[in-house]
Design a protein around this motif. Structure first.
Motif, PDB file in Angstrom:
ATOM      1  N   GLU A  76    -100.850 -10.667 -15.097  1.00 29.14           N
ATOM      2  CA  GLU A  76    -101.348 -11.912 -15.862  1.00 29.14           C
ATOM      3  C   GLU A  76    -102.695 -12.222 -15.317  1.00 29.14           C
ATOM      4  N   TRP A  77    -103.577 -12.674 -16.321  1.00 29.55           N
ATOM      5  CA  TRP A  77    -104.872 -12.723 -16.042  1.00 29.55           C
ATOM      6  C   TRP A  77    -105.400 -13.531 -14.803  1.00 29.55           C
ATOM      7  N   ASP A  78    -104.445 -14.782 -14.521  1.00 29.06           N
ATOM      8  CA  ASP A  78    -104.857 -15.404 -13.401  1.00 29.06           C
ATOM      9  C   ASP A  78    -104.498 -14.965 -12.111  1.00 29.06           C
ATOM     10  N   GLY A  79    -103.961 -13.834 -12.267  1.00 30.13           N
ATOM     11  CA  GLY A  79    -103.426 -13.055 -10.864  1.00 30.13           C
ATOM     12  C   GLY A  79    -104.375 -12.000 -10.714  1.00 30.13           C
ATOM     13  N   LEU A  80    -105.183 -11.529 -11.453  1.00 28.02           N
ATOM     14  CA  LEU A  80    -106.267 -10.186 -11.140  1.00 28.02           C
ATOM     15  C   LEU A  80    -106.954 -10.392  -9.856  1.00 28.02           C
ATOM     16  N   ILE A  81    -107.685 -11.486  -9.579  1.00 26.41           N
ATOM     17  CA  ILE A  81    -108.433 -11.562  -8.359  1.00 26.41           C
ATOM     18  C   ILE A  81    -107.698 -11.927  -7.196  1.00 26.41           C
ATOM     19  N   PRO A  82    -106.499 -12.709  -7.408  1.00 22.96           N
ATOM     20  CA  PRO A  82    -105.829 -12.660  -6.232  1.00 22.96           C
ATOM     21  C   PRO A  82    -105.200 -11.601  -5.676  1.00 22.96           C
ATOM     22  N   GLY A  83    -104.624 -10.650  -6.801  1.00 23.79           N
ATOM     23  CA  GLY A  83    -103.776  -9.313  -6.386  1.00 23.79           C
ATOM     24  C   GLY A  83    -105.117  -8.216  -5.687  1.00 23.79           C
ATOM     25  N   LEU A  84    -106.309  -8.558  -6.259  1.00 19.95           N
ATOM     26  CA  LEU A  84    -107.196  -7.553  -5.729  1.00 19.95           C
ATOM     27  C   LEU A  84    -107.508  -8.088  -4.163  1.00 19.95           C
ATOM     28  N   GLN A  85    -107.729  -9.283  -4.125  1.00 17.66           N
ATOM     29  CA  GLN A  85    -107.786  -9.696  -2.456  1.00 17.66           C
ATOM     30  C   GLN A  85    -106.713  -9.458  -1.896  1.00 17.66           C
ATOM     31  N   ALA A  86    -105.440  -9.209  -2.235  1.00 14.71           N
ATOM     32  CA  ALA A  86    -104.409  -8.976  -1.696  1.00 14.71           C
ATOM     33  C   ALA A  86    -104.160  -7.449  -1.202  1.00 14.71           C
ATOM     34  N   GLY A  87    -105.027  -6.609  -1.972  1.00 13.55           N
ATOM     35  CA  GLY A  87    -105.037  -5.345  -1.718  1.00 13.55           C
ATOM     36  C   GLY A  87    -104.148  -4.510  -2.547  1.00 13.55           C
TER      37      GLY A  87
END
Length: 299
Positions: A98-109
Protein backbone atom coordinates in the motif's frame (compact mmCIF):
# COMPACT_ATOMS: atom_id res chain seq x y z
CA UNK A 1 21.26 26.93 -9.04
CA UNK A 2 18.29 25.12 -10.53
CA UNK A 3 15.64 26.98 -12.47
CA UNK A 4 13.10 24.94 -10.53
CA UNK A 5 13.57 25.54 -6.78
CA UNK A 6 11.10 24.42 -4.14
CA UNK A 7 8.97 22.24 -6.38
CA UNK A 8 6.39 19.90 -4.87
CA UNK A 9 5.54 16.69 -6.66
CA UNK A 10 3.00 14.01 -7.35
CA UNK A 11 2.56 11.49 -4.59
CA UNK A 12 1.57 10.79 -1.07
CA UNK A 13 2.96 11.56 2.37
CA UNK A 14 4.13 8.39 4.04
CA UNK A 15 2.53 7.12 7.21
CA UNK A 16 3.46 3.93 9.04
CA UNK A 17 1.59 1.00 7.55
CA UNK A 18 2.13 -2.69 6.98
CA UNK A 19 3.67 -3.71 3.69
CA UNK A 20 1.44 -5.92 1.59
CA UNK A 21 2.02 -9.26 -0.04
CA UNK A 22 4.54 -10.17 -2.70
CA UNK A 23 3.68 -10.58 -6.37
CA UNK A 24 5.18 -13.70 -7.87
CA UNK A 25 6.22 -12.98 -11.43
CA UNK A 26 8.00 -15.48 -13.66
CA UNK A 27 11.47 -14.27 -14.57
CA UNK A 28 11.58 -11.54 -11.95
CA UNK A 29 13.66 -12.64 -8.96
CA UNK A 30 15.20 -10.74 -6.10
CA UNK A 31 16.97 -9.65 -3.00
CA UNK A 32 16.70 -8.30 0.49
CA UNK A 33 19.28 -6.75 2.77
CA UNK A 34 18.75 -4.47 5.72
CA UNK A 35 22.07 -2.75 5.30
CA UNK A 36 23.69 -1.15 2.29
CA UNK A 37 27.31 -2.18 2.54
CA UNK A 38 29.47 -1.89 5.63
CA UNK A 39 28.74 -5.49 6.61
CA UNK A 40 31.90 -7.09 5.28
CA UNK A 41 30.19 -8.31 2.12
CA UNK A 42 31.20 -5.44 -0.16
CA UNK A 43 29.07 -2.67 -1.55
CA UNK A 44 25.33 -3.07 -2.00
CA UNK A 45 25.71 -2.98 -5.78
CA UNK A 46 28.33 -5.71 -5.66
CA UNK A 47 26.00 -7.81 -3.51
CA UNK A 48 23.17 -7.34 -5.99
CA UNK A 49 25.40 -8.17 -8.95
CA UNK A 50 26.61 -11.33 -7.25
CA UNK A 51 23.11 -12.55 -6.47
CA UNK A 52 21.77 -11.35 -9.82
CA UNK A 53 18.56 -9.72 -8.64
CA UNK A 54 17.14 -6.68 -6.87
CA UNK A 55 13.95 -6.44 -4.88
CA UNK A 56 11.66 -3.55 -5.78
CA UNK A 57 8.37 -2.32 -4.34
CA UNK A 58 5.37 -0.98 -6.24
CA UNK A 59 1.96 0.32 -5.19
CA UNK A 60 -0.10 -0.99 -8.13
CA UNK A 61 -0.76 2.51 -9.47
CA UNK A 62 -0.89 2.69 -13.25
CA UNK A 63 0.95 3.90 -15.19
CA UNK A 64 3.81 4.27 -12.68
CA UNK A 65 4.17 0.74 -11.36
CA UNK A 66 1.46 -1.93 -11.59
CA UNK A 67 0.75 -5.61 -12.10
CA UNK A 68 -1.00 -6.81 -15.23
CA UNK A 69 -1.26 -10.36 -16.49
CA UNK A 70 1.23 -11.57 -13.90
CA UNK A 71 3.86 -9.06 -15.00
CA UNK A 72 5.17 -5.90 -13.35
CA UNK A 73 4.69 -3.01 -15.76
CA UNK A 74 4.76 0.79 -15.81
CA UNK A 75 7.16 3.69 -16.13
CA UNK A 76 9.24 3.03 -13.02
CA UNK A 77 9.78 -0.74 -13.35
CA UNK A 78 10.55 -0.35 -17.06
CA UNK A 79 13.21 2.30 -16.46
CA UNK A 80 14.57 0.51 -13.41
CA UNK A 81 14.84 -2.83 -15.21
CA UNK A 82 16.84 -1.13 -17.96
CA UNK A 83 19.10 0.63 -15.47
CA UNK A 84 19.80 -2.39 -13.28
CA UNK A 85 20.60 -4.53 -16.32
CA UNK A 86 23.17 -1.90 -17.30
CA UNK A 87 24.58 -2.17 -13.76
CA UNK A 88 24.91 -5.95 -14.06
CA UNK A 89 21.78 -6.88 -12.12
CA UNK A 90 19.55 -8.73 -14.56
CA UNK A 91 16.32 -9.31 -12.67
CA UNK A 92 13.72 -7.50 -10.57
CA UNK A 93 11.52 -9.10 -7.97
CA UNK A 94 8.42 -7.03 -7.16
CA UNK A 95 6.72 -6.70 -3.81
CA UNK A 96 3.35 -4.98 -3.51
CA UNK A 97 2.81 -2.38 -0.80
CA UNK A 98 0.00 0.00 0.00
CA UNK A 99 1.31 3.48 -0.77
CA UNK A 100 1.59 4.51 2.87
CA UNK A 101 3.77 1.47 3.57
CA UNK A 102 6.35 2.00 0.82
CA UNK A 103 8.93 4.02 2.74
CA UNK A 104 8.43 2.18 6.06
CA UNK A 105 8.95 -1.10 4.19
CA UNK A 106 12.10 0.25 2.56
CA UNK A 107 13.44 1.38 5.93
CA UNK A 108 12.71 -2.07 7.35
CA UNK A 109 14.76 -3.74 4.60
CA UNK A 110 11.82 -5.50 2.94
CA UNK A 111 13.11 -4.41 -0.48
CA UNK A 112 15.97 -2.45 -1.99
CA UNK A 113 14.26 0.14 -4.19
CA UNK A 114 10.83 1.73 -4.49
CA UNK A 115 9.73 1.56 -8.14
CA UNK A 116 6.50 3.54 -7.95
CA UNK A 117 7.07 6.97 -9.50
CA UNK A 118 7.20 8.50 -6.03
CA UNK A 119 7.15 12.28 -5.73
CA UNK A 120 10.34 13.92 -4.52
CA UNK A 121 9.38 16.08 -1.55
CA UNK A 122 11.35 17.24 1.51
CA UNK A 123 9.35 15.13 3.99
CA UNK A 124 10.36 11.98 2.16
CA UNK A 125 13.94 13.09 1.61
CA UNK A 126 14.38 13.11 5.38
CA UNK A 127 13.50 9.41 5.47
CA UNK A 128 15.07 8.00 2.30
CA UNK A 129 17.35 8.70 -0.66
CA UNK A 130 15.89 9.72 -4.02
CA UNK A 131 17.37 9.33 -7.45
CA UNK A 132 17.46 12.30 -9.78
CA UNK A 133 14.00 12.90 -11.31
CA UNK A 134 12.74 10.31 -13.80
CA UNK A 135 9.85 12.44 -15.01
CA UNK A 136 7.87 15.61 -14.45
CA UNK A 137 4.10 15.63 -14.58
CA UNK A 138 1.86 18.69 -14.40
CA UNK A 139 -1.54 18.44 -12.72
CA UNK A 140 -4.94 17.95 -14.39
CA UNK A 141 -8.57 17.40 -13.40
CA UNK A 142 -10.88 14.55 -14.26
CA UNK A 143 -14.41 15.81 -14.91
CA UNK A 144 -17.68 14.33 -16.15
CA UNK A 145 -17.94 13.91 -19.91
CA UNK A 146 -18.66 17.27 -21.49
CA UNK A 147 -17.10 19.14 -18.56
CA UNK A 148 -20.45 20.65 -17.45
CA UNK A 149 -18.84 23.26 -15.18
CA UNK A 150 -16.22 24.19 -17.81
CA UNK A 151 -13.34 23.68 -15.39
CA UNK A 152 -9.83 24.39 -16.65
CA UNK A 153 -7.73 24.77 -13.48
CA UNK A 154 -8.08 25.22 -9.73
CA UNK A 155 -8.95 28.90 -10.02
CA UNK A 156 -11.90 28.05 -12.26
CA UNK A 157 -12.92 25.29 -9.84
CA UNK A 158 -12.96 27.75 -6.97
CA UNK A 159 -14.99 30.26 -8.98
CA UNK A 160 -17.53 27.55 -9.88
CA UNK A 161 -17.86 26.35 -6.30
CA UNK A 162 -16.86 22.87 -7.48
CA UNK A 163 -16.56 19.90 -5.15
CA UNK A 164 -13.00 18.62 -5.57
CA UNK A 165 -11.67 15.12 -4.92
CA UNK A 166 -8.06 14.36 -3.93
CA UNK A 167 -6.22 11.20 -2.97
CA UNK A 168 -5.65 10.56 0.72
CA UNK A 169 -2.33 12.12 1.74
CA UNK A 170 -1.62 13.42 -1.76
CA UNK A 171 0.30 16.58 -2.55
CA UNK A 172 -2.69 17.66 -4.64
CA UNK A 173 -4.53 18.42 -1.40
CA UNK A 174 -2.01 21.20 -0.80
CA UNK A 175 -2.49 22.54 -4.33
CA UNK A 176 -6.26 22.67 -3.87
CA UNK A 177 -6.00 24.37 -0.49
CA UNK A 178 -3.47 26.90 -1.83
CA UNK A 179 -5.97 27.78 -4.56
CA UNK A 180 -8.39 28.94 -1.86
CA UNK A 181 -10.82 26.03 -1.97
CA UNK A 182 -12.25 25.44 1.50
CA UNK A 183 -12.13 22.13 3.36
CA UNK A 184 -15.88 21.80 2.93
CA UNK A 185 -15.37 21.66 -0.81
CA UNK A 186 -12.72 18.91 -0.70
CA UNK A 187 -13.44 15.17 -0.67
CA UNK A 188 -10.77 12.56 0.13
CA UNK A 189 -10.54 9.35 -1.90
CA UNK A 190 -8.45 6.26 -1.17
CA UNK A 191 -7.43 5.26 -4.71
CA UNK A 192 -7.63 6.60 -8.27
CA UNK A 193 -10.62 4.49 -9.30
CA UNK A 194 -12.57 5.90 -6.34
CA UNK A 195 -12.00 9.36 -7.80
CA UNK A 196 -13.17 8.32 -11.27
CA UNK A 197 -16.28 6.69 -9.79
CA UNK A 198 -17.08 9.77 -7.71
CA UNK A 199 -16.86 12.01 -10.80
CA UNK A 200 -18.93 9.66 -12.96
CA UNK A 201 -21.62 9.41 -10.27
CA UNK A 202 -21.72 13.18 -9.68
CA UNK A 203 -20.53 13.00 -6.09
CA UNK A 204 -17.67 15.38 -6.93
CA UNK A 205 -17.19 17.79 -9.83
CA UNK A 206 -13.49 17.12 -10.39
CA UNK A 207 -10.77 14.73 -9.30
CA UNK A 208 -7.28 16.28 -9.12
CA UNK A 209 -4.15 14.22 -9.81
CA UNK A 210 -1.29 14.22 -12.31
CA UNK A 211 -2.30 14.43 -15.94
CA UNK A 212 -0.40 11.21 -16.65
CA UNK A 213 -2.39 9.25 -14.05
CA UNK A 214 -5.73 10.71 -15.04
CA UNK A 215 -5.31 10.14 -18.77
CA UNK A 216 -4.44 6.52 -18.07
CA UNK A 217 -7.46 6.15 -15.78
CA UNK A 218 -9.81 7.72 -18.32
CA UNK A 219 -9.03 4.96 -20.82
CA UNK A 220 -11.29 2.59 -18.90
CA UNK A 221 -13.83 5.11 -17.59
CA UNK A 222 -15.94 6.31 -20.54
CA UNK A 223 -18.16 8.66 -18.52
CA UNK A 224 -15.30 11.03 -17.71
CA UNK A 225 -12.71 13.17 -19.49
CA UNK A 226 -9.50 14.91 -18.47
CA UNK A 227 -8.75 18.61 -18.74
CA UNK A 228 -5.56 19.97 -20.25
CA UNK A 229 -2.69 19.83 -17.77
CA UNK A 230 -1.80 22.92 -15.77
CA UNK A 231 0.89 23.87 -13.28
CA UNK A 232 -0.43 24.69 -9.79
CA UNK A 233 1.19 27.45 -7.79
CA UNK A 234 1.83 27.27 -4.04
CA UNK A 235 3.25 30.32 -2.28
CA UNK A 236 4.22 31.76 -5.64
CA UNK A 237 6.14 28.64 -6.73
CA UNK A 238 5.12 26.46 -9.68
CA UNK A 239 4.63 22.79 -8.84
CA UNK A 240 6.00 20.51 -11.59
CA UNK A 241 5.59 17.13 -9.86
CA UNK A 242 8.92 15.33 -10.39
CA UNK A 243 9.20 11.68 -9.33
CA UNK A 244 12.02 9.19 -8.93
CA UNK A 245 13.36 5.95 -7.50
CA UNK A 246 13.84 5.64 -3.74
CA UNK A 247 16.68 3.98 -1.82
CA UNK A 248 17.47 3.44 1.86
CA UNK A 249 19.56 5.95 3.75
CA UNK A 250 23.16 4.82 3.53
CA UNK A 251 22.69 3.62 -0.03
CA UNK A 252 24.39 6.56 -1.71
CA UNK A 253 26.75 4.38 -3.74
CA UNK A 254 23.88 2.38 -5.24
CA UNK A 255 21.84 5.55 -5.80
CA UNK A 256 24.77 7.27 -7.54
CA UNK A 257 25.38 4.31 -9.84
CA UNK A 258 21.66 4.28 -10.64
CA UNK A 259 21.73 8.02 -11.40
CA UNK A 260 24.61 7.59 -13.83
CA UNK A 261 22.57 5.18 -15.93
CA UNK A 262 19.37 7.18 -15.54
CA UNK A 263 21.08 10.25 -16.99
CA UNK A 264 21.98 8.27 -20.11
CA UNK A 265 18.26 7.63 -20.64
CA UNK A 266 16.84 11.06 -19.79
CA UNK A 267 19.47 12.76 -21.97
CA UNK A 268 18.35 10.65 -24.95
CA UNK A 269 14.72 11.59 -25.72
CA UNK A 270 14.34 8.89 -28.36
CA UNK A 271 15.42 6.16 -25.98
CA UNK A 272 13.29 7.56 -23.16
CA UNK A 273 10.15 7.54 -25.30
CA UNK A 274 10.87 4.07 -26.67
CA UNK A 275 11.07 2.74 -23.12
CA UNK A 276 8.08 4.43 -21.46
CA UNK A 277 6.04 6.01 -24.24
CA UNK A 278 3.43 3.26 -24.06
CA UNK A 279 2.62 4.42 -20.52
CA UNK A 280 1.84 8.01 -21.55
CA UNK A 281 5.30 9.47 -20.96
CA UNK A 282 6.92 11.53 -23.69
CA UNK A 283 9.43 14.24 -24.44
CA UNK A 284 7.33 16.68 -22.41
CA UNK A 285 7.78 14.56 -19.27
CA UNK A 286 11.59 14.34 -19.49
CA UNK A 287 13.02 16.28 -16.52
CA UNK A 288 14.98 19.43 -17.40
CA UNK A 289 18.72 18.90 -16.95
CA UNK A 290 18.88 21.53 -14.19
CA UNK A 291 16.05 20.03 -12.15
CA UNK A 292 17.99 18.44 -9.30
CA UNK A 293 16.88 16.26 -6.41
CA UNK A 294 19.16 18.16 -4.03
CA UNK A 295 17.14 21.31 -4.70
CA UNK A 296 13.80 19.50 -4.49
CA UNK A 297 14.74 18.02 -1.13
CA UNK A 298 15.49 21.44 0.31
CA UNK A 299 11.88 22.48 -0.22
Amino acid sequence: MSEFPNLSRRGFLTRTAAVGGMLTVPGLLAACSKTDGGDGKGSKLEQLKKQGYVKVAYANEAPYGFEEGGQLKGEAPTLHREIFKALGVDELRPTFSEWDGLIPGLQAGKYDVISAGMAIIPERCRKALFSEPEFVSPTAMMVKKGNPKKLTDLASAKAAGAAIGVMSGAVEKGYVTAAGISESGIRTLQKPQDGADAVAQGRIDAFVLTGISLRWLARTNPKVEVTESFVPVVDGVKQYSPGGAVFRKGGEELRDAFNEQLKKITSDPGRYVRLVGEYGFGKDTIPPADLKTADLCKG
